[in-house]
Design a protein around this motif. Structure first.
Motif, PDB file in Angstrom:
ATOM      1  N   THR A 106      46.127  45.404  30.690  1.00  0.00           N
ATOM      2  CA  THR A 106      45.979  46.741  31.277  1.00  0.00           C
ATOM      3  C   THR A 106      44.824  47.484  30.633  1.00  0.00           C
ATOM      4  O   THR A 106      44.011  48.115  31.322  1.00  0.00           O
ATOM      5  N   ALA A 107      44.722  47.401  29.313  1.00  0.00           N
ATOM      6  CA  ALA A 107      43.662  48.112  28.601  1.00  0.00           C
ATOM      7  C   ALA A 107      42.270  47.634  28.989  1.00  0.00           C
ATOM      8  O   ALA A 107      41.321  48.429  29.054  1.00  0.00           O
ATOM      9  N   LEU A 108      42.152  46.332  29.260  1.00  0.00           N
ATOM     10  CA  LEU A 108      40.832  45.759  29.551  1.00  0.00           C
ATOM     11  C   LEU A 108      40.557  45.608  31.045  1.00  0.00           C
ATOM     12  O   LEU A 108      39.514  45.079  31.426  1.00  0.00           O
ATOM     13  N   GLN A 109      41.458  46.071  31.877  1.00  0.00           N
ATOM     14  CA  GLN A 109      41.282  45.902  33.320  1.00  0.00           C
ATOM     15  C   GLN A 109      39.946  46.427  33.844  1.00  0.00           C
ATOM     16  O   GLN A 109      39.279  45.742  34.638  1.00  0.00           O
ATOM     17  N   PRO A 110      39.496  47.632  33.442  1.00  0.00           N
ATOM     18  CA  PRO A 110      38.197  48.102  33.949  1.00  0.00           C
ATOM     19  C   PRO A 110      37.047  47.167  33.601  1.00  0.00           C
ATOM     20  O   PRO A 110      36.115  47.005  34.401  1.00  0.00           O
ATOM     21  N   ILE A 111      37.099  46.538  32.430  1.00  0.00           N
ATOM     22  CA  ILE A 111      36.028  45.622  32.015  1.00  0.00           C
ATOM     23  C   ILE A 111      35.958  44.422  32.952  1.00  0.00           C
ATOM     24  O   ILE A 111      34.895  44.085  33.486  1.00  0.00           O
ATOM     25  N   TRP A 112      37.099  43.777  33.189  1.00  0.00           N
ATOM     26  CA  TRP A 112      37.098  42.573  34.014  1.00  0.00           C
ATOM     27  C   TRP A 112      36.714  42.891  35.462  1.00  0.00           C
ATOM     28  O   TRP A 112      35.958  42.144  36.083  1.00  0.00           O
ATOM     29  N   VAL A 113      37.216  44.001  35.994  1.00  0.00           N
ATOM     30  CA  VAL A 113      36.898  44.374  37.382  1.00  0.00           C
ATOM     31  C   VAL A 113      35.404  44.643  37.534  1.00  0.00           C
ATOM     32  O   VAL A 113      34.758  44.180  38.488  1.00  0.00           O
ATOM     33  N   ALA A 114      34.834  45.401  36.598  1.00  0.00           N
ATOM     34  CA  ALA A 114      33.412  45.729  36.675  1.00  0.00           C
ATOM     35  C   ALA A 114      32.548  44.478  36.588  1.00  0.00           C
ATOM     36  O   ALA A 114      31.584  44.318  37.350  1.00  0.00           O
ATOM     37  N   TRP A 115      32.891  43.579  35.683  1.00  0.00           N
ATOM     38  CA  TRP A 115      32.090  42.364  35.529  1.00  0.00           C
ATOM     39  C   TRP A 115      32.217  41.433  36.733  1.00  0.00           C
ATOM     40  O   TRP A 115      31.269  40.722  37.083  1.00  0.00           O
ATOM     41  N   VAL A 116      33.378  41.422  37.373  1.00  0.00           N
ATOM     42  CA  VAL A 116      33.522  40.632  38.598  1.00  0.00           C
ATOM     43  C   VAL A 116      32.540  41.127  39.657  1.00  0.00           C
ATOM     44  O   VAL A 116      31.839  40.334  40.301  1.00  0.00           O
ATOM     45  N   MET A 117      32.452  42.446  39.842  1.00  0.00           N
ATOM     46  CA  MET A 117      31.536  42.994  40.844  1.00  0.00           C
ATOM     47  C   MET A 117      30.077  42.717  40.462  1.00  0.00           C
ATOM     48  O   MET A 117      29.262  42.349  41.303  1.00  0.00           O
ATOM     49  N   VAL A 118      29.754  42.897  39.199  1.00  0.00           N
ATOM     50  CA  VAL A 118      28.380  42.704  38.739  1.00  0.00           C
ATOM     51  C   VAL A 118      27.918  41.265  38.945  1.00  0.00           C
ATOM     52  O   VAL A 118      26.782  41.014  39.377  1.00  0.00           O
ATOM     53  N   LEU A 119      28.782  40.302  38.662  1.00  0.00           N
ATOM     54  CA  LEU A 119      28.393  38.900  38.757  1.00  0.00           C
ATOM     55  C   LEU A 119      28.523  38.338  40.164  1.00  0.00           C
ATOM     56  O   LEU A 119      27.809  37.403  40.534  1.00  0.00           O
ATOM     57  N   ALA A 120      29.437  38.888  40.968  1.00  0.00           N
ATOM     58  CA  ALA A 120      29.660  38.339  42.305  1.00  0.00           C
ATOM     59  C   ALA A 120      28.617  38.813  43.307  1.00  0.00           C
ATOM     60  O   ALA A 120      28.282  38.085  44.242  1.00  0.00           O
ATOM     61  N   TRP A 121      28.092  40.035  43.106  1.00  0.00           N
ATOM     62  CA  TRP A 121      27.119  40.561  44.062  1.00  0.00           C
ATOM     63  C   TRP A 121      25.794  39.816  43.897  1.00  0.00           C
ATOM     64  O   TRP A 121      25.234  39.807  42.815  1.00  0.00           O
ATOM     65  N   PRO A 122      25.276  39.182  44.949  1.00  0.00           N
ATOM     66  CA  PRO A 122      24.072  38.336  44.819  1.00  0.00           C
ATOM     67  C   PRO A 122      22.858  39.098  44.283  1.00  0.00           C
ATOM     68  O   PRO A 122      22.611  40.248  44.650  1.00  0.00           O
TER      69      PRO A 122
END
Length: 217
Positions: A106-122
């Motif tokens: 829960t504490a790190l959720q914003p980190i993982w979500v943000a990095w998913v968007m950053v890396l997934a967007w071409p």
């Protein structure tokens, strides 16, 4: 007959969906393997930040604990000074010990979500690298505000429930927002803002290079 131009948007959508799936799987694996280490590195700063926000309490213990087969960031606290709740003064006497916590995931959720968007967007590698720098800078205040305010709210909630049930405060409202999907929202905002700022910076760099080449020509 379907033209190749007609397939363009569909191909891009499928490509993004595949990238999103792969990056999400990668980040979930990383979260499972390294979340505890990441939080452990952040503990000294998080503890200091919590003491600054929850200055009405004395933090006795702060660290990572295992509860119900889940690792959590937990704090044990005592009331540190007199507060007024329910029309009466609550004097600290060391008898009321509060234990609050939040799971590492829960504490790190914003980190993982943000990095998913950053890396997934071409994007090209240079832009991806710039996104990484930007999102790292954006996530520092997000994580510290999230975790310390959430735990401070939990401490206050314990006091309020006991001495003045029904009392509302911005700190408690913030915690309701976080627990209602607010962390996901913060991660998405950080991710999309990083993408937008990186794209803008890259376009400005290309434009500046083109103008410079034109002058030289």
């Amino acid at each position: 007959m379907t033209t190749s131009a007609g397939w363009g948007p569909q191909v891009r959508a499928r490509s993004f969906a595949l990238r999103l799936f792969l990056v999400t799987a990668l980040m979930l694996t990383a979260a499972h393997c390294y979340s505890r280490q990441v939080v452990t590195l952040m503990l000294p700063t998080l503890a200091t930040a919590l003491k600054l926000v929850a200055d009405d309490f004395t933090i006795v213990q702060f660290g990572v604990v295992d509860e119900r087969n889940q690792a959590s960031v937990a704090a044990v606290a005592l009331l540190g000074r007199t507060v007024v709740l329910g029309g009466r003064a609550i004097v600290p006497d060391g008898s009321f010990v509060m234990s609050v916590g939040t799971t590492i995931g829960t504490a790190l959720q914003p980190i993982w979500v943000a990095w998913v968007m950053v890396l997934a967007w071409p994007a090209r590698m240079a832009e991806l690298a710039l996104r990484g720098v930007i999102v790292s800078a954006l996530l520092v205040p997000v994580v510290f505000l999230d975790t310390r305010l959430s735990m401070a709210a939990l401490l206050w909630d314990a006091m309020v429930r006991l001495h003045e049930p029904g009392r509302a405060s911005p700190l408690l409202w913030w915690n309701v927002f976080l627990n209602g999907g607010g962390r996901l929202v913060l991660g998405l905002i950080a991710g999309f803002l990083s993408i937008a700022l990186a794209q803008r910076a890259m376009k400005a760099d290309v434009s500046g290079t083109g103008i410079s080449d034109a002058h030289q020509g």
